[in-house]
Design a protein around this motif. Structure first.
Motif, short mmCIF file in Angstrom:
data_model
loop_
_atom_site.label_atom_id
_atom_site.label_comp_id
_atom_site.label_asym_id
_atom_site.label_seq_id
_atom_site.Cartn_x
_atom_site.Cartn_y
_atom_site.Cartn_z
N ASP A 16 1.41 -1.58 0.24
CA ASP A 16 0.10 0.08 -0.18
C ASP A 16 0.66 1.69 0.13
O ASP A 16 0.77 2.18 -0.81
N ASP A 17 1.85 1.15 0.80
CA ASP A 17 2.34 2.56 0.70
C ASP A 17 3.45 2.59 -0.12
O ASP A 17 3.56 3.78 -1.12
N PHE A 18 4.02 1.04 -0.98
CA PHE A 18 4.60 1.79 -2.20
C PHE A 18 3.57 2.19 -3.21
O PHE A 18 3.94 2.76 -4.12
N LYS A 19 2.23 1.83 -3.34
CA LYS A 19 1.19 1.74 -4.49
C LYS A 19 1.01 3.43 -4.45
O LYS A 19 0.79 4.53 -5.45
N LYS A 20 0.86 3.93 -3.23
CA LYS A 20 0.92 5.50 -2.89
C LYS A 20 2.27 6.23 -3.42
O LYS A 20 1.81 7.58 -4.07
N ILE A 21 3.27 5.93 -2.72
CA ILE A 21 4.66 6.47 -3.86
C ILE A 21 4.21 6.76 -5.04
O ILE A 21 4.64 7.72 -5.43
N VAL A 22 4.19 5.58 -5.90
CA VAL A 22 4.11 5.37 -6.88
C VAL A 22 2.82 5.99 -7.61
O VAL A 22 3.63 7.45 -8.35
N LEU A 23 1.98 6.54 -7.38
CA LEU A 23 0.39 7.32 -7.76
C LEU A 23 0.86 8.91 -7.10
O LEU A 23 0.50 9.60 -8.21
N LEU A 330 -0.23 0.08 -14.65
CA LEU A 330 -1.42 -0.81 -15.25
C LEU A 330 -1.02 -2.07 -15.39
O LEU A 330 -1.88 -2.90 -14.66
N ASP A 331 0.31 -2.16 -15.95
CA ASP A 331 1.12 -3.42 -15.73
C ASP A 331 0.93 -4.79 -14.81
O ASP A 331 1.46 -5.28 -15.04
N ASN A 332 1.96 -3.85 -14.10
CA ASN A 332 2.65 -4.00 -12.38
C ASN A 332 0.53 -4.13 -11.69
O ASN A 332 1.07 -4.69 -9.96
N ALA A 333 -0.19 -3.68 -11.35
CA ALA A 333 -1.65 -3.44 -11.04
C ALA A 333 -1.92 -2.75 -10.13
O ALA A 333 -1.40 -3.45 -9.04
N LEU A 334 -1.11 -1.46 -10.11
CA LEU A 334 -1.44 -0.57 -9.12
C LEU A 334 -2.27 0.02 -8.63
O LEU A 334 -2.32 0.73 -8.01
N ASN A 336 -5.86 0.95 -11.62
CA ASN A 336 -6.39 0.66 -12.72
C ASN A 336 -7.04 2.01 -13.28
O ASN A 336 -6.98 2.83 -12.91
N GLU A 337 -7.88 1.48 -14.70
CA GLU A 337 -7.90 2.78 -15.93
C GLU A 337 -8.32 3.98 -14.57
O GLU A 337 -8.12 5.56 -14.87
N GLU A 338 -9.34 3.80 -14.46
CA GLU A 338 -10.53 4.65 -13.60
C GLU A 338 -10.03 5.25 -12.31
O GLU A 338 -9.83 6.82 -12.75
N GLU A 339 -8.99 4.79 -11.94
CA GLU A 339 -7.87 5.64 -10.50
C GLU A 339 -6.96 6.28 -11.45
O GLU A 339 -7.13 7.52 -11.06
N LEU A 340 -5.96 6.21 -12.53
CA LEU A 340 -5.33 7.45 -13.20
C LEU A 340 -5.99 7.95 -14.13
O LEU A 340 -5.92 9.06 -13.89
N ASN A 341 -7.00 7.49 -14.23
CA ASN A 341 -8.07 8.94 -14.87
C ASN A 341 -8.55 9.88 -14.34
O ASN A 341 -7.88 11.51 -14.70
N LYS A 342 -8.75 9.52 -13.02
CA LYS A 342 -9.07 10.57 -11.72
C LYS A 342 -7.62 11.02 -11.67
O LYS A 342 -8.13 12.48 -11.46
N ILE A 343 -7.13 10.53 -11.44
CA ILE A 343 -5.77 11.65 -11.38
C ILE A 343 -5.50 12.15 -12.09
O ILE A 343 -5.06 13.83 -11.89
N GLU A 344 -5.61 12.07 -13.57
CA GLU A 344 -5.17 13.02 -14.58
C GLU A 344 -5.74 14.05 -14.84
O GLU A 344 -5.65 15.32 -14.92
N GLU A 345 -7.28 13.73 -14.76
CA GLU A 345 -8.52 14.48 -14.23
C GLU A 345 -8.47 15.47 -13.06
O GLU A 345 -7.91 17.07 -13.47
#
Ligand SMILES: Cc1ncc(C[n+]2csc(CCOP(=O)(O)OP(=O)(O)O)c2C)c(N)n1
Length: 802
Positions: A16-23, A330-334, A336-345
């Motif tokens: 979770d921490d790793f994912k948080k940092i990446v995002l 996405l490849d590393n399943a950190l 999904n599309e939806e989460e990334l779209n939201k970050i971008e928006e």
């Protein structure tokens, strides 16, 4: 902006921490990209004048930021916005304020609107000009535009860590506020094309020799504006050609890494490896980041479609670092599309809001000034004034120039109309002038309590009439300085082991150690940069340039970097470097030059001292070490072996800067000069006295600052005749002095004869004593000019000689 403080490669992180940092990193990459995209639009729609952006370099900079710690320094260039966001030294809103040129430091902390966007820096100084605790903050030296110009300073920033590490005297306060025993790394960034510059190579070589903790990243996007790598770099790869610098088999050198600008995990891993060697072993490191892109081309000045092929453009789109990071997530399943779209928006929205706020903050004070002025126009009244008012009110995005031009028009329309309302407008303009001076022209020199003007003179004490060589006076004074200030080090070509080519440092390396008095390679530009970086980190370098004629190699850095530093940061950074050199007159073309006009004009922002002997020269060092300003001290090259009285209070006596000294009182002519020319003048005066001509000889002592009390005009008031003598070309240093006396000090009012300058020939000084006699002003020339001046006034008393 999220703080980038943990590496993605850290194995002890929870998922979770790793994912948080990446995002969080992905969010920042998107925000920075959006800033670049919107920034370009702001320029194209006319809200900002010019834009240069960091798009394509986001992911590499995020990776680099992860290993950048408190106390570290950056010396980089205009692409590094993402890095600056990542270390929390800049917000997107502040970044937009920079694009618009907001002049309030609170909104635009990089330069308060003095530099174009993309020129980054942090605040090393408090408002009173004293150093902050640099160890507790992330630092960036202030960028300059000349490509590669960041390199010499980078060497000094890294060298400072070395100096702090080995100099145990500096492990306590106040120096422990600047460095934790030298544990800091200096991070450099440069574009691949700029590695073609000589400054890059000089710095790389010096860093390898000195083994300093310098982590150099090259953002390789394959072009320098439109010119591709094949015209820039041998083998089209900077890491390939630098292979000879790789440390191996016990031989010191660089550690070289290669990575790709779109490969997030590999970038993070590379920087982790790089920093380990660099910080722990004090080994310089090169990180060559290849496959970097430039999605919007070089800058807002043109489009890259003009010089990049369709294939190249497609390739750049395919390997875009933000897009590739997204794919990797996405490849590393950190996520999904939806989460990334939201970050971008969200990133789009956040950046849009930051931009809107920055623009409104920028416009607000201008609009209120406009409202004030329009109210004053109303008070004056009249049709023409109303037309001017309506005209400025119709400007959608007004700037201060519009307001000021409108005021000037109104004052012209009302030229004979001395009404209180008109006077109010004049008063408003006066105040605005002071404010705009502060906005654009403050801090060329220090404004702290330690500014040069605050350091007063202290007399030399002579215990007896003993004489000593000029070079011995310098030596004994440097001895006292090194004893008094553990933060001072003196270095240059031949300065260490032999104690300088003129022996002004004789025996001092032995006495104070190789870290305090040392030799450098023949590399004037990086000697200068080494000094700048050291001084930016709280130390007091005295950098030696062996001869004045070789200052030209360092002049670009002096002019572009050192001279502008306080000004371009509006007093938020300083580098009180002392540059020691020798010149004016000795033997041959390159040991006799005195290019003072060039130096003065290139170096406003640096004090320029031109002592006539070594007692005064040594006094300047003592004065300047008490101040916090940079200075060039030109020791008179032909005075090292001349005898002077032996001072008793070495390290203590001081000369105030900007105070000329009257050396000979006289009534017929004022003769103004400096440096080695003083002795030429003195000889001429002896002869002139025989012909009943009385000359007032004045040594200006410093060219910057120049005669701060306007004393020279007082002499002209008395003699009504002015001659200026120096060894520069005609129209050089002498013209500078003439302008000061005749125009600035209104000396023209008191002149009964045309003012005269005596300078060298236009060519360089020729070899030998005859070469000197026929190239440089000599005592006969000075005699002739002054005699002829008197002949013109009174031919009976002073008949033609020939
Ligand atoms: C000494 C100097 N020469 C020319 C320029 C004009 N100029 C600005 S950026 C640039 C290209 C730099 O390319 P590179 O180093 O690869 O960096 P990039 O912009 O590609 O990131 C040039 C030629 C300059 N700023 N300074």
């Amino acid at each position: 902006m999220g703080k980038q403080d943990s590496a993605v490669t850290a194995s002890n992180l929870s998922f979770d921490d790793f994912k948080k940092i990446v995002l969080n990193d992905f969010k920042l990459a998107n925000e920075s990209r959006q800033a670049s995209l919107l920034g370009r639009k702001e320029v194209l729609t006319g809200k900002a004048k010019f834009g240069i952006f960091g798009d394509g370099k986001e992911v590499a900079q995020i990776a680099m930021s992860k290993v950048f710690k408190n106390g570290d320094f950056r010396s980089g260039y205009y692409r590094d916005q993402t890095f600056m966001f990542a270390i929390n030294a800049l917000s997107v809103k502040q970044w937009f304020a920079g694009l618009y040129g907001h002049t309030d430091m609170h909104y635009e902390p990089m330069s308060a609107g003095r530099q174009m966007n993309g020129h980054f820096g942090t605040h090393s100084l408090n408002a009173d000009g004293t150093f902050k605790n640099l160890r507790d903050q992330k630092n960036s030296s202030a960028d300059i535009s000349p490509t590669g110009g960041q390199m010499p300073r980078l060497l000094g920033l890294a060298y400072a860590s070395h100096f702090y590490k080995i100099n145990k005297d500096l492990h306590e306060a106040p120096f422990s506020n600047y460095s934790n025993k030298g544990n800091e790394v200096a991070f450099g960034t440069i574009g691949d094309a700029s590695t073609s510059e000589g400054l890059f190579w000089e710095t790389i070589n010096a860093a390898g020799v000195l083994q300093v903790p310098m982590l150099m990243s090259v953002w390789d996007d394959g072009h320098g504006i439109s010119v591709p790598k094949k015209y820039q770099t041998t083998k089209e790869s900077i890491s390939e050609v630098l292979k000879g610098f790789q440390r191996e088999n016990g031989k010191k050198g660089f550690e070289i890494f290669k990575t790709k600008g779109w490969d997030y995990p590999h970038l993070c891993e590379t920087y982790e490896k790089a920093i380990k060697v660099c910080r722990e072993e004090h080994v310089p490191v090169l990180v060559h980041v290849e496959e970097v892109t430039q999605p919007q081309g070089h800058s807002t000045s043109g489009s890259h479609e003009r010089y990049k092929s369709k294939e190249r453009l497609q390739w750049e789109t395919d390997i875009d670092c933000v897009k590739k990071m997204r794919d990797w997530i996405l490849d590393n399943a950190l996520a999904n599309e939806e989460e990334l779209n939201k970050i971008e928006e969200d990133a789009k929205e956040a950046v849009k809001n930051a931009k809107t706020e920055a623009w409104s903050d920028y416009l607000h004070p201008i609009k209120s000034e406009m409202a004030e002025v329009c109210a004053l126009f109303d008070e004056i009244g009249g049709e023409e004034i109303l037309a001017v008012k309506n005209q400025i009110l119709s400007i959608k995005e007004p700037i201060r120039k519009d307001i000021h031009s409108a005021i000037k028009s109104v004052l012209r329309f009302t030229i004979n109309n001395y009404t209180p309302a008109r006077q109010k407008l004049i008063d408003w303009l006066q105040i605005a002038r002071i404010e705009n001076d502060e906005r654009y022209s403050s801090h060329l020199y220090s404004e702290s309590a330690r500014q040069v003007q605050n350091i007063s003179a202290k007399d030399v004490v002579y215990n007896d009439d003993k004489l000593m060589d000029g070079r011995e006076i310098l030596r004994d004074n440097f001895d006292a300085i090194l004893k008094k200030y553990s933060e001072v080090m003196i270095f240059g070509e031949d300065s260490g082991k032999i104690g300088g080519v003129n022996q002004g440092l004789e025996g001092l390396q032995l006495k104070y150690g190789e870290h305090r008095v040392f030799d450098t390679g023949i590399r004037e530009a990086t000697i200068m940069g080494q000094a700048i970086g050291l001084a930016m980190r709280g130390l007091r370098p005295i950098a030696e340039i062996q001869y004045l004629d070789y200052l030209l190699y360092a002049l670009q850095i002096m002019s572009d970097d050192l001279a502008t530093l306080q000004w371009r940061t509006k007093g938020m950074q300083k580098a009180p470097v002392l540059i020691r050199t020798r010149g004016h007159r000795l033997e041959g073309v390159w040991h006799s030059g005195s290019p003072m006009g060039m130096i003065i004009n290139a170096c406003r922002g640096i004090n320029i001292c031109v002592p006539r002997n070594m007692t005064i020269a040594s006094a300047f060092y003592n004065t300047l070490l008490e101040s916090d300003e940079p200075a060039l001290i030109i020791e008179p090259l032909n005075a090292y072996r001349l005898k002077e009285k032996q001072p008793g209070n070495f390290g203590e006596y001081k000369v105030a800067l900007g105070i000329p000294e009257v050396i000979n009182h006289g009534t017929d002519v004022t003769l103004v000069t400096y440096g080695s020319s003083v002795r030429i003048a003195q000889e001429a005066i002896k002869n002139l006295e025989k012909y009943n001509i009385s000359v007032e000889l004045i040594d200006v002592q410093t060219l910057i600052p120049f005669d701060i009390k306007s004393s020279l005009v007082e002499s002209v008031k008395k003699t009504n005749r002015l001659v200026v003598l120096d060894e520069d070309v005609p129209g050089g240093g002498s013209a500078y002095i003439l302008q000061k006396i005749v125009e600035v000090q209104s000396g023209y009012k008191y002149l009964d004869s045309a003012p005269v300058t005596i300078a060298s020939k236009e060519h360089r000084p020729a070899y030998g004593s005859d070469g000197d006699y026929f190239s440089k002003p000599n005592t006969d020339d000075v005699f002739d000019v002054i005699y002829n001046l008197m002949h013109e006034v009174n031919p009976q008393s002073y008949p033609d000689i020939y």
